[in-house]
Design an enzyme around this catalytic site. Structure first.
Site, PDB file in Angstrom:
ATOM      1  N   ASP A 152      46.937 -27.770 -29.084  1.00  0.00           N
ATOM      2  CA  ASP A 152      45.691 -27.563 -28.347  1.00  0.00           C
ATOM      3  C   ASP A 152      45.052 -26.270 -28.875  1.00  0.00           C
ATOM      4  O   ASP A 152      45.634 -25.539 -29.665  1.00  0.00           O
ATOM      5  CB  ASP A 152      45.977 -27.510 -26.833  1.00  0.00           C
ATOM      6  CG  ASP A 152      44.753 -27.829 -26.004  1.00  0.00           C
ATOM      7  OD1 ASP A 152      44.906 -28.251 -24.858  1.00  0.00           O
ATOM      8  OD2 ASP A 152      43.621 -27.641 -26.513  1.00  0.00           O
ATOM      9  N   GLU A 185      38.687 -27.079 -16.862  1.00  0.00           N
ATOM     10  CA  GLU A 185      39.962 -26.396 -17.135  1.00  0.00           C
ATOM     11  C   GLU A 185      40.258 -25.305 -16.108  1.00  0.00           C
ATOM     12  O   GLU A 185      40.059 -25.501 -14.919  1.00  0.00           O
ATOM     13  CB  GLU A 185      39.941 -25.876 -18.576  1.00  0.00           C
ATOM     14  CG  GLU A 185      39.756 -27.007 -19.597  1.00  0.00           C
ATOM     15  CD  GLU A 185      40.112 -26.597 -20.995  1.00  0.00           C
ATOM     16  OE1 GLU A 185      39.332 -26.897 -21.916  1.00  0.00           O
ATOM     17  OE2 GLU A 185      41.181 -25.997 -21.197  1.00  0.00           O
TER      18      GLU A 185
END
Ligand code: GLC
Length: 638
Positions: A319, A523
């Site tokens: 990521d 997020e």
């Protein structure tokens, strides 16, 4: 022997030979011996033969380059060529022109992606880029794209076939603008709604998540590996591996201390077993950790479980700077500095490194690690082979550029209609009181005067949520689409429909529809310990009550997750969970005033209070609406 005939024979042989040479040399029709195609460039050759042939031709630098993914804003076309880069991504809100939202058009995306592809094709071996974006509910970076409901709403539909069709439509819109890879679907099983990424998952139940994830993957990639090279398909990503929904306190990128690795595998393995079986070609490692070990360093799970046990033969991508969160390896040894983080993550099983801006440094250090055999040539070849395999399967060597024939599918009416259907099927009816002897939702079609209020009734940005045009999303008229109140006015065109964002002027109407909830986030920005209704929403409802103490109030909650409504809902005659519907807000009116009924079922338990998550042993005592709950118009609140 008579000399004359001999001389004549020799003369004739010479003549025939000379003539033959002349014919062969100058007769363009003469078939040259077929140029034997280089194996890796031969689309008819077996994928594995193409992989091995290309690998055998590559220098170490060319191999290392394939492991590197750079963010588009930090790389040039020449960099792609000079460093043999394997991949580029555009992160959320990364437009063709820096900080110019208006530049996020399909045409400019196509131009941008194809330009970088030219850089890759100009390398010695001409290995094309695999180009990734977060198309998590449509090609949400691009203005005019069809924005589908976020996954929590799709989970509410329980409609596997619909999800597959949404994947197909999204794949076409992605490919029509250049990229050939999406970092979707998120297949987290969501356990704690305090988590800022709850809406990116399909729900809490692993089987629901697994089956919906498979449907999305099949829509994106096709139902067999041979489908993937079709121009209308994209490479999919199962993310974020594994168990991210179980972090303590629902903390994004947090640690899991309440469960062991074995328990996480036991609870979530169905999700990745089915994704791998469905042929997902990439898996993204998660930021979180289990018992203190970051997933990006977890060799037992990335290699032992995902690759060896499940047989995953695509590639694992890290990521966003995820490797740089590594502080210990799986033996508990301290890890510091980028070079050690690269070494630990690649040796643990990460194949491609998402290093948006420091990709040069990452390239240099990775090359050093290989030359010093700290990453073995065997491991490097394994990672490169996985990446090349996916590129060959996706047909990138044959079709590296955007296919113009897909342009008409971008934001098409067909896709908007599909999205509108998904919105209708995602709605979950939670409260349907009897008013004057009838369930309130059965009465709506007969009512003449409809009052609409609330900050989320007329806001494309709020009804689309995060990952829309920009990373965090934002309120306002951010892209093309139909707001919820515009949809109500369209579908209930024979009625008087009045909208006031603050709820002023409700007196004399038959019903008040109050569209409230959350504003966009993504997020960690969405992590919270407060899911009470916002003050502005409470004031909107109060304004309505002040003007008319008796008007039936129906709340339509536009939010990425359940909110805490326990104290307020008794005063409401109705409550609908609309989640984050995206650009086709008319799908709400199709159910409220059209001939469609509510079919949605909760994909996640709805608590009375957030204390539920810190009292797992008594969780059931905190449940307001159960997983799977959902009424129809004729069913009165139990
Ligand atoms: C983000 C997310 C991930 C996304 C990636 C690229 O931080 O965690 O889901 O795919 O970066 O944008």
């Amino acid at each position: 022997m008579k000399k004359k005939p001999l001389i004549i024979s020799v003369f004739l042989i010479i003549i025939v030979t000379v003539v033959g040479i002349i014919i062969v040399k100058y007769d363009g029709q003469t078939e040259q011996p077929a140029q034997k195609k280089v194996v890796y460039l031969d689309p008819e050759a077996l994928i594995e033969d193409r992989v091995q042939d290309l690998l055998s031709k590559m220098t170490v630098e060319e191999k290392v380059g394939q492991l590197i993914q750079a963010e588009e804003k930090s790389v040039t076309k020449d960099d792609v060529k000079d460093y043999y880069l394997g991949s580029i991504l555009n992160g959320g809100g990364s437009f063709p022109e820096l900080n110019v939202e208006e530049s996020s058009t399909r045409e400019l995306w196509e131009e941008m992606v194809d330009s970088y592809q030219d850089g890759a094709l100009a390398t010695r071996l001409g290995i094309p880029l695999i180009y990734g974006v977060d198309a998590v509910h449509g090609h949400n970076n691009v203005k005019g794209a069809t924005i589908f409901p976020h996954s929590v709403g799709l989970g509410s539909t329980r409609n596997i076939d619909l999800i597959r069709e949404i994947g197909k439509a999204t794949a076409k819109e992605i490919k029509s603008s250049g990229p050939n890879w999406t970092f979707a679907p998120t297949v987290a099983s969501v356990q704690d709604i305090r988590w800022g990424r709850s809406y990116e998952g399909f729900g809490e139940n692993a089987t629901l998540v697994a089956d919906m994830g498979v449907a999305y993957i099949e829509g994106f990639q096709g139902t067999s590996i041979s489908d993937l090279k079709q121009t209308s398909k994209v490479v999919a990503t199962a993310k974020h591996f594994i168990g991210e929904g179980y972090t303590d306190g629902g903390k994004n990128q947090g640690d899991i201390t309440q469960y062991t690795e074995e328990e996480i595998i036991e609870m979530d393995k169905e999700i990745y077993e089915k994704a791998v079986k469905a042929g997902v070609r990439t898996v993204m490692a998660s930021f979180h950790s289990i018992q203190g070990l970051k997933m990006h360093a977890n060799e037992r799970l990335l290699t032992g479980f995902l690759k060896d046990e499940l047989g995953f033969d695509g590639f694992v991508i890290s990521d966003w700077y995820g490797i740089q969160q590594i502080t210990i390896d799986h033996n508990g040894n301290s890890v510091s500095g980028l070079k050690e983080q690269i070494k630990v993550s690649v040796n643990a099983g990460v194949d491609m490194l998402m290093q948006p801006e420091n990709w040069r440094e990452t390239f240099k250090l990775t090359l050093q690690l290989v030359n010093d055999n700290e990453i073995t040539m065997e491991r490097l070849d394994d990672a490169v082979s996985r990446i090349l395999r996916v590129k060959f399967e996706a047909g990138l060597f044959e079709n590296p550029k955007t296919d113009q024939s897909l342009a008409d599918s971008f934001g098409s009416e067909e896709h908007q209609s599909l999205a509108r259907q998904a919105v209708s099927e995602s709605l979950v009816l939670l409260k349907n009181d009897e008013v004057n002897g009838q369930p309130i939702f059965n009465q709506l079609p007969e009512m003449d005067k409809i009052f609409v209020a609330g900050k989320n009734a007329d806001d494309i940005g709020n009804q689309s949520g995060g990952w829309t045009i920009t990373w965090q999303g934002e309120s306002g008229d951010i892209t093309d689409g139909t707001t919820i109140v515009e949809g109500i006015k369209e579908v209930a065109s024979n009625k008087t429909v009045t909208y006031d964002v603050n709820g002023k002027g409700a007196a004399g109407y038959d019903v008040a529809l109050v569209v409230i909830g959350e504003e966009p986030y993504a997020e960690t920005d969405g992590d919270t310990n407060d899911l009470n209704l916002k003050q502005v929403d409470l004031e909107t409802i109060q304004n309505i009550r002040t003007e008319d103490p008796n008007i039936p109030i129906i709340v339509i909650l536009v939010a990425g997750r359940p909110m805490i409504v326990t104290e307020q809902m008794d005063d409401w005659s109705g409550l609908v969970a609309a989640w984050l519907p995206g650009t086709e807000g008319a799908g709400v009116a199709d159910v409220l005033f059209g001939d469609k009924d509510f079919t949605g079922k909760l994909p996640i338990s709805w608590p009375t209070h957030l204390d539920a998550y810190d009292n797992r042993d008594k969780f059931d005592e905190y449940i307001l609406f159960d997983y799977g709950f959902g009424l129809s118009k004729s069913e009165v609140t139990p």
